[in-house]
Write a protein that holds these residues in place. Structure first.
Motif, PDB file in Angstrom:
ATOM      1  N   GLY A 144       0.957  -0.979   0.041  1.00 11.08           N
ATOM      2  CA  GLY A 144      -0.420   0.403  -0.020  1.00 11.08           C
ATOM      3  C   GLY A 144       1.127   1.304  -0.386  1.00 11.08           C
ATOM      4  N   CYS A 145       1.838   1.207  -0.139  1.00 11.27           N
ATOM      5  CA  CYS A 145       3.254   2.740  -0.965  1.00 11.27           C
ATOM      6  C   CYS A 145       3.191   2.956  -1.892  1.00 11.27           C
ATOM      7  N   TYR A 146       1.832   3.369  -2.112  1.00 10.34           N
ATOM      8  CA  TYR A 146       2.331   3.617  -3.143  1.00 10.34           C
ATOM      9  C   TYR A 146       2.761   3.976  -3.987  1.00 10.34           C
ATOM     10  N   PRO A 147       3.184   5.929  -2.589  1.00 12.03           N
ATOM     11  CA  PRO A 147       3.946   7.192  -3.828  1.00 12.03           C
ATOM     12  C   PRO A 147       5.022   6.578  -4.350  1.00 12.03           C
ATOM     13  N   ASP A 148       5.274   6.039  -3.255  1.00 10.33           N
ATOM     14  CA  ASP A 148       6.699   5.189  -3.372  1.00 10.33           C
ATOM     15  C   ASP A 148       7.402   4.185  -4.189  1.00 10.33           C
ATOM     16  N   ALA A 149       6.118   3.749  -4.782  1.00  7.66           N
ATOM     17  CA  ALA A 149       5.876   2.354  -6.023  1.00  7.66           C
ATOM     18  C   ALA A 149       6.049   3.134  -6.532  1.00  7.66           C
ATOM     19  N   MET A 150       4.909   4.549  -7.293  1.00 10.23           N
ATOM     20  CA  MET A 150       5.273   5.029  -8.532  1.00 10.23           C
ATOM     21  C   MET A 150       6.303   5.443  -8.806  1.00 10.23           C
ATOM     22  N   ALA A 151       7.198   5.627  -7.682  1.00 16.63           N
ATOM     23  CA  ALA A 151       8.792   6.549  -8.230  1.00 16.63           C
ATOM     24  C   ALA A 151       9.596   5.800  -8.642  1.00 16.63           C
ATOM     25  N   LEU A 152       9.293   4.526  -8.137  1.00 18.79           N
ATOM     26  CA  LEU A 152      10.460   3.619  -8.369  1.00 18.79           C
ATOM     27  C   LEU A 152       9.901   2.871 -10.208  1.00 18.79           C
ATOM     28  N   ILE A 153       8.826   2.897  -9.978  1.00 14.67           N
ATOM     29  CA  ILE A 153       8.032   2.152 -11.463  1.00 14.67           C
ATOM     30  C   ILE A 153       9.434   2.800 -12.978  1.00 14.67           C
ATOM     31  N   ARG A 154       8.563   4.901 -12.157  1.00 13.28           N
ATOM     32  CA  ARG A 154       8.515   5.680 -13.188  1.00 13.28           C
ATOM     33  C   ARG A 154      10.383   5.267 -13.574  1.00 13.28           C
ATOM     34  N   GLY A 155      11.025   5.535 -12.608  1.00 15.87           N
ATOM     35  CA  GLY A 155      12.759   5.075 -13.190  1.00 15.87           C
ATOM     36  C   GLY A 155      13.059   3.593 -13.062  1.00 15.87           C
ATOM     37  N   ALA A 156      12.305   2.641 -13.415  1.00 16.02           N
ATOM     38  CA  ALA A 156      12.561   1.841 -13.297  1.00 16.02           C
ATOM     39  C   ALA A 156      13.705   1.334 -14.420  1.00 16.02           C
ATOM     40  N   GLY A 157      14.162   2.231 -14.916  1.00 16.45           N
ATOM     41  CA  GLY A 157      14.821   1.339 -15.732  1.00 16.45           C
ATOM     42  C   GLY A 157      14.740   2.182 -17.551  1.00 16.45           C
ATOM     43  N   GLU A 158      12.963   0.493 -18.149  1.00 14.25           N
ATOM     44  CA  GLU A 158      12.137   0.527 -18.847  1.00 14.25           C
ATOM     45  C   GLU A 158      11.658   2.515 -19.448  1.00 14.25           C
ATOM     46  N   PRO A 159      11.988   2.694 -20.645  1.00 11.80           N
ATOM     47  CA  PRO A 159      11.042   4.062 -21.375  1.00 11.80           C
ATOM     48  C   PRO A 159       9.369   3.975 -20.730  1.00 11.80           C
ATOM     49  N   ARG A 160       9.760   5.180 -20.777  1.00 15.38           N
ATOM     50  CA  ARG A 160       7.723   5.712 -19.836  1.00 15.38           C
ATOM     51  C   ARG A 160       6.870   5.224 -20.569  1.00 15.38           C
ATOM     52  N   SER A 161       7.585   4.411 -22.204  1.00 15.43           N
ATOM     53  CA  SER A 161       6.179   4.570 -22.722  1.00 15.43           C
ATOM     54  C   SER A 161       6.424   3.447 -22.870  1.00 15.43           C
ATOM     55  N   GLY A 162       6.822   2.306 -22.202  1.00 16.31           N
ATOM     56  CA  GLY A 162       7.405   0.926 -22.785  1.00 16.31           C
ATOM     57  C   GLY A 162       5.895   0.421 -21.452  1.00 16.31           C
ATOM     58  N   PHE A 163       5.326  -1.048 -22.353  1.00 12.61           N
ATOM     59  CA  PHE A 163       4.461  -1.867 -22.284  1.00 12.61           C
ATOM     60  C   PHE A 163       4.612  -1.900 -20.586  1.00 12.61           C
ATOM     61  N   THR A 164       5.590  -2.486 -20.067  1.00 12.11           N
ATOM     62  CA  THR A 164       5.749  -2.581 -18.788  1.00 12.11           C
ATOM     63  C   THR A 164       5.559  -1.580 -17.995  1.00 12.11           C
ATOM     64  N   THR A 165       5.739  -0.738 -18.276  1.00 10.56           N
ATOM     65  CA  THR A 165       5.755   0.258 -17.646  1.00 10.56           C
ATOM     66  C   THR A 165       4.463   1.336 -17.160  1.00 10.56           C
ATOM     67  N   LEU A 166       4.006   1.166 -18.744  1.00  9.75           N
ATOM     68  CA  LEU A 166       2.344   1.787 -18.739  1.00  9.75           C
ATOM     69  C   LEU A 166       1.141   0.821 -17.864  1.00  9.75           C
ATOM     70  N   GLY A 167       2.125  -0.162 -17.640  1.00  8.24           N
ATOM     71  CA  GLY A 167       0.686  -1.853 -17.984  1.00  8.24           C
ATOM     72  C   GLY A 167       0.970  -1.232 -15.715  1.00  8.24           C
ATOM     73  N   ALA A 168       2.255  -0.843 -14.943  1.00 10.31           N
ATOM     74  CA  ALA A 168       2.610  -1.004 -14.016  1.00 10.31           C
ATOM     75  C   ALA A 168       1.629   0.043 -13.444  1.00 10.31           C
ATOM     76  N   LEU A 169       2.155   0.858 -13.955  1.00 13.31           N
ATOM     77  CA  LEU A 169       1.106   2.020 -13.813  1.00 13.31           C
ATOM     78  C   LEU A 169       0.472   2.533 -13.469  1.00 13.31           C
ATOM     79  N   ALA A 170      -0.781   2.148 -14.358  1.00 11.72           N
ATOM     80  CA  ALA A 170      -1.845   1.456 -14.953  1.00 11.72           C
ATOM     81  C   ALA A 170      -2.808   0.988 -13.740  1.00 11.72           C
ATOM     82  N   VAL A 171      -1.848  -0.253 -13.074  1.00 10.87           N
ATOM     83  CA  VAL A 171      -2.556  -1.225 -11.828  1.00 10.87           C
ATOM     84  C   VAL A 171      -2.459  -0.226 -11.290  1.00 10.87           C
ATOM     85  N   LEU A 172      -1.286  -0.011 -11.163  1.00  7.07           N
ATOM     86  CA  LEU A 172      -1.287   1.356  -9.538  1.00  7.07           C
ATOM     87  C   LEU A 172      -2.135   2.003  -9.620  1.00  7.07           C
ATOM     88  N   HIS A 173      -2.402   2.644 -10.338  1.00  4.77           N
ATOM     89  CA  HIS A 173      -3.495   3.899 -10.811  1.00  4.77           C
ATOM     90  C   HIS A 173      -5.050   3.480 -10.264  1.00  4.77           C
TER      91      HIS A 173
END
Length: 363
Positions: A144-173
């Motif tokens: 449930g630590c959503y802000p921290d998780a979001m920061a890590l997802i956005r900076g995890a290395g894959e381009p922000r337009s990539g499927f994995t990053t976008l999918g992870a952010l979608a599930v988080l939101h």
């Protein structure tokens, strides 16, 4: 319709039925190769040459077992993956690949503190920081630590337009109840998918269905669960959730038809519990009781072995089909101790209300 599939570009993937068959073949083949590699090491092959290969093969097998466990509802696959991960780390306690694999396996069974410890150890052993951040985000999101998780997802290395990053952010939101932003990200992730495996887009559609299911839009949830099953017909969680919707919508016979095959292929008691409810709704009370007893026994077994992963499901069972509010409250309280997430608090409140209901009725 809110949240329903639109006429967007559909990812072109291989047959889901063939993909599941191939997944089984990959698991069997890797298991054979891993046993041979291990045997070679035992017979005197140089450890420096074999240890990385064993760790890499073992980690690949662990990930495939966890994937099949999710798709087909097989707790036994999760347990096999966890046991293999323990053996890998015992054999190579400083190997980053082995530690990462055990972290993922532990997170699958909701052993989040131990998973975090493994990630820290993997970092000390030289694991890639972007990979570590992606795995840490999974743990933080589950807690449930959503802000921290979001920061890590956005900076995890894959381009922000990539499927994995976008999918992870979608599930988080989606988990935060931010449905509009989640919908936008789900759409964009689908558009960005370029691989041929049907599993990632099916999982994404399933999670989108879960979002609308929790929001109370059963029509939209049904549409996305059906989309996931069209891509992977054997997708057990999608079929199980569809059965829940049919039961809620007053079609218990359809729910029974969806659930029976799952009780033959899955060892997850959730499907037996839902089948008991559906059978009771169609008047087959004796058969319903048999499935209720089977689910109860299996939940007791899993709570004993994996309390962090199954206390919440077991609590829900006892608060509904199991009809034992005292046990439901006890398990909901245990679940709250494992992680004070929004869902854990909601389950506990439900359990307290259910426990107090008989007293209120009597007074």
């Amino acid at each position: 319709m809110t949240g329903a599939p639109s006429l967007m570009r559909e990812p072109v993937t291989t047959s889901g039925t063939i993909a599941v068959t191939n997944l089984r073949g990959q698991i069997d083949g890797l298991a054979v190769r891993l046993s041979r590699t291990g045997a070679g090491e035992a017979q005197g092959a140089h450890p420096a040459a074999t240890a990385p290969a064993v760790a890499a093969q073992g980690a690949a097998l662990i990930d495939l077992l966890n994937l099949r466990g999710h798709l087909l509802g097989r707790v036994a696959d999760y347990e096999q993956a966890a046991a293999l991960a323990e053996r890998l780390v015992q054999a190579a306690p400083d190997d980053a690949t082995a530690l990462l694999a055990r972290a993922r396996s532990r997170a699958t069974l909701h052993r989040f503190a131990e998973a975090a410890a493994d990630l820290a150890a993997a970092g000390r052993s030289g694991a890639d920081e972007a990979t570590l951040d992606a795995e840490r985000a999974v743990v933080l999101q589950a807690l449930g630590c959503y802000p921290d998780a979001m920061a890590l997802i956005r900076g995890a290395g894959e381009p922000r337009s990539g499927f994995t990053t976008l999918g992870a952010l979608a599930v988080l939101h989606a988990e935060r109840g931010e449905h509009g932003e989640a919908e936008r990200l789900f759409d964009e992730a689908r558009r960005r998918y370029r691989a041929t495996s049907p599993f990632p887009p099916a999982q994404l559609d399933f999670r989108r269905g879960v979002m609308w299911h929790r929001a109370g839009d059963l029509d939209a949830a049904r549409s996305w669960y059906e989309a996931a099953r069209r891509r992977v017909p054997d997708y057990a969680p999608a079929a199980g959730h569809l059965a829940e919707i049919e039961l809620l919508s007053g079609s218990p016979a359809t729910a029974v038809a969806l659930l029976r095959p799952l009780t033959r292929t899955s060892d997850d008691p959730e499907y037996a519990a839902h089948l008991a409810a559906a059978l009771h709704a169609v008047g087959r009370v004796h058969e319903a009781e048999q499935w209720r007893e089977r689910a109860a026994a299996r939940y007791d077994e899993l709570v004993l072995r994996h309390p962090e992963a199954y206390a919440d499901h077991a609590a829900d069972f006892w608060l509904t089909v199991g009809a034992d509010a005292d046990r439901g409250l006890d398990l909901a309280l245990r679940n709250l101790a494992y992680g004070r997430t929004t869902r854990a608090h909601a389950l506990y409140r439900r359990a307290v209300l259910a426990r107090n209901r008989p007293a209120q009725a009597a007074s």
